[in-house]
Design a protein around this motif. Structure first.
Motif, PDB file in Angstrom:
ATOM      1  N   LEU A   9       0.976  -3.956  -8.035  1.00  0.00           N
ATOM      2  CA  LEU A   9       2.150  -4.260  -7.772  1.00  0.00           C
ATOM      3  C   LEU A   9       2.457  -5.875  -6.897  1.00  0.00           C
ATOM      4  O   LEU A   9       3.426  -6.481  -6.877  1.00  0.00           O
ATOM      5  CB  LEU A   9       2.816  -3.283  -6.428  1.00  0.00           C
ATOM      6  N   TYR A  42       0.858   3.516  -8.992  1.00  0.00           N
ATOM      7  CA  TYR A  42       0.327   2.251  -9.377  1.00  0.00           C
ATOM      8  C   TYR A  42      -0.554   1.503  -8.529  1.00  0.00           C
ATOM      9  O   TYR A  42      -0.119   2.301  -7.296  1.00  0.00           O
ATOM     10  CB  TYR A  42       1.554   1.546  -9.824  1.00  0.00           C
ATOM     11  N   SER A  43      -0.833   0.603  -8.315  1.00  0.00           N
ATOM     12  CA  SER A  43      -2.278  -0.499  -7.503  1.00  0.00           C
ATOM     13  C   SER A  43      -1.616  -0.862  -6.317  1.00  0.00           C
ATOM     14  O   SER A  43      -0.359  -1.493  -7.408  1.00  0.00           O
ATOM     15  CB  SER A  43      -3.372  -0.096  -8.347  1.00  0.00           C
ATOM     16  N   LYS A  44      -1.749  -1.007  -5.794  1.00  0.00           N
ATOM     17  CA  LYS A  44      -1.427  -2.259  -5.201  1.00  0.00           C
ATOM     18  C   LYS A  44      -1.809  -3.113  -5.397  1.00  0.00           C
ATOM     19  O   LYS A  44      -0.911  -4.804  -5.487  1.00  0.00           O
ATOM     20  CB  LYS A  44      -2.289  -2.085  -3.396  1.00  0.00           C
ATOM     21  N   SER A  59       2.661   1.706  -3.396  1.00  0.00           N
ATOM     22  CA  SER A  59       2.010   1.888  -4.432  1.00  0.00           C
ATOM     23  C   SER A  59       1.256   3.195  -4.448  1.00  0.00           C
ATOM     24  O   SER A  59       1.781   3.716  -5.428  1.00  0.00           O
ATOM     25  CB  SER A  59       0.661   1.167  -4.900  1.00  0.00           C
ATOM     26  N   THR A  97       0.619  -1.118   0.011  1.00  0.00           N
ATOM     27  CA  THR A  97       0.428  -0.259   0.068  1.00  0.00           C
ATOM     28  C   THR A  97       1.050   1.023  -0.283  1.00  0.00           C
ATOM     29  O   THR A  97       0.162   2.654  -0.990  1.00  0.00           O
ATOM     30  CB  THR A  97      -0.692   0.096   1.279  1.00  0.00           C
TER      31      THR A  97
END
Length: 111
Positions: free
Chosen positions: A45, A40-42, A35, A32
């Protein structure tokens, strides 16, 4: 694509995912937190770290900067190719300067 993900060799994706996770944990960051830093979104990743998705060069560059990796992640991304590099045409066959093409203007034909 010989077992690769997203145009990269499977071994490159494996090395990047391991290195990314190692560096993230060493930095004490959660998925989290990282990100939020790299935008970039969790989920993205997580997929990269699990080897389900190849990281983009942009993601590798951003993670390198955020984790202080000095380009280590980006350097692990090797595009998958079996083609040898293509040499440019020798200088003697290259055109230089302006185009030698003739342009003809279209004019209405005279009667």
């Amino acid at each position: 694509m010989a077992g690769g993900v997203g145009g990269f060799r499977a071994t490159a994706v494996h090395r990047v995912r391991r290195e990314l996770r190692k560096r993230r944990l060493e930095a004490g960051l959660s998925l989290t937190a990282l990100s939020g830093s790299v935008h970039y979104s969790k989920a993205q990743l997580s997929k990269v770290e699990r080897g389900l998705k190849a990281p983009s060069r942009d993601l590798a560059r951003l993670c390198d900067a955020d984790l202080g990796a000095g380009g280590a992640l980006l350097s692990l991304l090797v595009p998958e190719t079996t083609d040898p590099p293509v040499d440019p045409a020798p200088l003697s066959t290259r055109r230089t300067g302006s185009c030698n093409c003739r342009r003809t203007a279209r004019t209405p034909s005279s009667p």
